[in-house]
Motif scaffolding. Structure first.
Motif, PDB file in Angstrom:
ATOM      1  N   TRP A 103      -0.319   3.867   9.810  1.00 11.10           N
ATOM      2  CA  TRP A 103      -1.662   3.454  10.191  1.00 11.10           C
ATOM      3  C   TRP A 103      -2.679   4.567   9.929  1.00 11.10           C
ATOM      4  CZ3 TRP A 103      -4.702  -0.418  10.694  1.00 11.10           C
ATOM      5  CH2 TRP A 103      -5.782  -0.449  11.575  1.00 11.10           C
ATOM      6  N   SER A 133       2.288  -0.863   4.688  1.00  5.14           N
ATOM      7  CA  SER A 133       1.777   0.478   4.397  1.00  5.14           C
ATOM      8  C   SER A 133       2.911   1.500   4.420  1.00  5.14           C
ATOM      9  CB  SER A 133       0.708   0.848   5.433  1.00  5.14           C
ATOM     10  OG  SER A 133       0.259   2.168   5.245  1.00  5.14           O
ATOM     11  N   GLN A 151      -9.793  -0.729   5.342  1.00  3.94           N
ATOM     12  CA  GLN A 151      -9.751  -1.677   6.449  1.00  3.94           C
ATOM     13  C   GLN A 151     -11.122  -2.281   6.754  1.00  3.94           C
ATOM     14  OE1 GLN A 151      -7.141  -2.931   8.022  1.00  3.94           O
ATOM     15  NE2 GLN A 151      -5.711  -1.672   6.843  1.00  3.94           N
ATOM     16  N   ASP A 192      -3.716   4.946  -1.467  1.00  6.81           N
ATOM     17  CA  ASP A 192      -4.896   5.489  -0.787  1.00  6.81           C
ATOM     18  C   ASP A 192      -5.572   6.608  -1.576  1.00  6.81           C
ATOM     19  OD1 ASP A 192      -2.799   7.250  -0.345  1.00  6.81           O
ATOM     20  OD2 ASP A 192      -3.250   7.595   1.781  1.00  6.81           O
ATOM     21  N   ASP A 220       1.223   5.624  -0.703  1.00  9.00           N
ATOM     22  CA  ASP A 220       0.483   6.790  -0.215  1.00  9.00           C
ATOM     23  C   ASP A 220       0.620   7.936  -1.207  1.00  9.00           C
ATOM     24  OD1 ASP A 220      -0.500   9.025   1.202  1.00  9.00           O
ATOM     25  OD2 ASP A 220       0.110   8.173   3.115  1.00  9.00           O
ATOM     26  N   CYS A 230      -5.923  10.683   3.598  1.00  5.71           N
ATOM     27  CA  CYS A 230      -5.244   9.500   4.147  1.00  5.71           C
ATOM     28  C   CYS A 230      -6.107   8.662   5.096  1.00  5.71           C
ATOM     29  CB  CYS A 230      -3.961   9.921   4.862  1.00  5.71           C
ATOM     30  SG  CYS A 230      -2.708  10.616   3.775  1.00  5.71           S
ATOM     31  N   THR A 256      -9.882   5.863  -5.350  1.00  8.04           N
ATOM     32  CA  THR A 256     -10.193   5.921  -3.935  1.00  8.04           C
ATOM     33  C   THR A 256     -11.655   6.327  -3.775  1.00  8.04           C
ATOM     34  OG1 THR A 256      -9.531   6.842  -1.787  1.00  8.04           O
ATOM     35  CG2 THR A 256      -9.564   8.361  -3.659  1.00  8.04           C
ATOM     36  N   TYR A 263       0.765  -5.944  10.626  1.00  6.91           N
ATOM     37  CA  TYR A 263       0.703  -4.598  10.063  1.00  6.91           C
ATOM     38  C   TYR A 263       2.057  -3.938  10.225  1.00  6.91           C
ATOM     39  CZ  TYR A 263      -1.454  -0.302   8.437  1.00  6.91           C
ATOM     40  OH  TYR A 263      -1.792   0.780   7.680  1.00  6.91           O
ATOM     41  N   PHE A 317       0.833  -1.198   0.000  1.00  3.50           N
ATOM     42  CA  PHE A 317       0.000   0.000   0.000  1.00  3.50           C
ATOM     43  C   PHE A 317       0.871   1.252   0.000  1.00  3.50           C
ATOM     44  CE2 PHE A 317      -3.392   2.599   2.330  1.00  3.50           C
ATOM     45  CZ  PHE A 317      -4.257   2.638   1.244  1.00  3.50           C
ATOM     46  N   ARG A 360      -8.078   5.015   4.348  1.00  6.15           N
ATOM     47  CA  ARG A 360      -7.598   3.834   5.058  1.00  6.15           C
ATOM     48  C   ARG A 360      -8.719   3.174   5.861  1.00  6.15           C
ATOM     49  NH1 ARG A 360      -1.822   4.143   5.226  1.00  6.15           N
ATOM     50  NH2 ARG A 360      -1.290   5.788   3.745  1.00  6.15           N
TER      51      ARG A 360
END
Length: 451
Positions: free
Chosen positions: A106, A181, A65, A261, A17, A57, A52, A102, A15, A61
């Motif tokens: 986050w 991430s 999730q 994202d 950004d 952000c 997206t 993970y 993932f 996310r």
């Protein structure tokens, strides 16, 4: 000896950004930034029209999730943590006997280090909430399961990939779900710069500027070299991770997802880098490989980030919860006769409170005047902001919203958007039409209105 495939494939999410779709070779970028992703997408499944559902952000996310729109979870802005009673993909993979991990950024909590109760159910943890605020490109700082501070050696992309390699190696005999991430190619907030590895910025500075950035400027000429350098290093590490799977003989039993994202408009659409309904904010690269996705080809359907949780669960043989608002892609891959939505819905918060809808031909967006997108999740009143013809204007340089010639298109898109808002769980709202003006030679054929 090759591990015998079980009925539980491993799953890895790679993932990034703030990565634009057109940084990739599969979308026409001429700089050779992503040979590993390009090859992966061509041999697996390339989601050609991927977006997206919220170009910011934390909200993006939360959708990835949970499979829920940010207005459903309450995570419509960055500072709103994921509610403790909301189940994530990790919870469902945990229940199915997976080792979940993970690593990286986050951005679904409100503190650093992130306490165990706010980690979304992941068993293994090496993360930071807002990685851009707690680390630097050559000073990667995260926290482990015991919330002990960990400094990882190397450039941050390399360091996080190293940690992922260790996780995969240690759990190669277990079914595992790993969410890796990165912050890159997001800017480093403290200096408002895109800090590539040493020597990489120079390789790509002043080489290629996408048409929207060439026309609108923004910070593109200052930042594209570093941005592209970060994309290049990400792709090199994506290749490293694929090599590890192959070396451990688990590549044929591991599902891999590559996506981002949101994208980046380099301050051409507002004072920030995203938070608008334009392609440069919402369109992202997306590809899947592994069991169920081999030789899937190029899917032309409009795919949202919110469709990925049900897809990954479905592909792993885990029942998709009925409350998830996205759709599994697996029926498309199996070539089943299903009706996939012919439009895509986007919620927008932050510098504005807005909503957008996109079809294959048209893009339509509205905003709520006088509303602070960081304070309220939605509004009962919006005004029309823009309409673009993506066939003749793919980089969205001519706003058609006031043209009399396009009023029928705007009215049709307004109805589509209002329907989508209610389907997403929002209250009914009013959209005030724009004041129209003459259109010159422009005309829209009646059959084009519905495209």
């Amino acid at each position: 000896m090759e591990r015998q495939p079980s009925n539980q494939p491993n799953v890895i999410v790679f993932f990034t950004d703030q990565q634009r779709w057109d940084t990739t070779g599969i979308h026409g970028n001429p700089l050779g930034l992503t040979p590993n992703l390009d090859r992966f997408a061509q041999s697996g499944t390339h989601l050609e029209n991927a977006f997206t559902c919220q170009p910011l952000c934390g909200p993006a996310r939360s959708a990835l999730q949970t499979g829920l729109y940010p207005t459903e979870t309450g995570c419509y802005r960055n500072k709103n943590p994921l509610p403790p009673d909301v189940r994530t993909m990790a919870h469902y993979f945990n229940d199915a006997g997976y080792k979940t991990g993970y690593i990286g950024k986050w951005h679904l909590a409100d503190e650093n280090p992130v306490p165990a109760s706010k980690r979304g159910g992941y068993q293994y943890w090496l993360g930071a909430n807002a990685l851009e605020l707690s680390s630097e490109p050559y000073n990667a700082i995260l926290w482990d399961n015991e919330n002990q501070r960990v400094k990882l050696p190397g450039y941050r992309v390399d360091a996080l990939t190293d940690a992922a390699v260790r996780f995969v190696n240690e759990h190669q005999d277990d079914p595992f779900f790993l969410f890796l991430s990165f912050l890159e190619p997001h800017h480093q907030n403290r200096v408002d710069d895109y800090v590539a590895p040493d020597g990489y910025r120079e390789r790509f500075q002043s080489r290629y500027v996408p048409p929207d950035l060439a026309a609108l400027g923004g910070t593109a000429h200052q930042h594209l070299g570093g941005y592209y350098g970060m994309v290049k290093r990400l792709d090199e590490n994506f290749g490293r991770l694929l090599d590890v799977l192959k070396s451990l003989n688990i590549h044929k039993n591991t599902i891999v997802l590559f996506t981002s994202d949101h994208a980046c408009h380099f301050k051409t659409r507002n004072a920030l880098y995203k938070q608008s309904g334009h392609e440069s904010s919402i369109r992202v690269p997306m590809a899947l490989g592994g069991p169920g996705f081999e030789r899937g080809g190029r899917l032309p359907e409009l795919i949202s980030l919110i469709d990925l949780p049900p897809t990954l669960l479905d592909a792993a043989g885990i029942q998709v919860p009925e409350h998830m608002q996205g759709r599994s892609l697996m029926p498309l891959l199996r070539r089943e006769q299903i009706k996939w939505p012919d439009d895509l819905y986007v919620q927008i918060s932050g510098v504005q409170l807005g909503r957008a809808i996109r079809t294959q031909r048209w893009k339509y967006a509205v905003s709520a005047p006088g509303q602070d997108g960081t304070e309220v999740p939605g509004s009962d009143r919006y005004i029309e902001e823009f309409l673009y013809d993506l066939e003749s204007d793919p980089y969205e340089l001519t706003n058609l919203i006031e043209f009399e010639s396009h009023r029928a298109v705007a009215e049709r898109m307004r109805k589509r958007l209002l329907t989508r808002m209610v389907e997403a769980g929002e209250d009914e709202a009013e959209i005030v039409p724009a004041v129209t003006k003459g259109s010159g030679q422009r005309r829209v054929l009646s059959e084009e209105v519905e495209i």
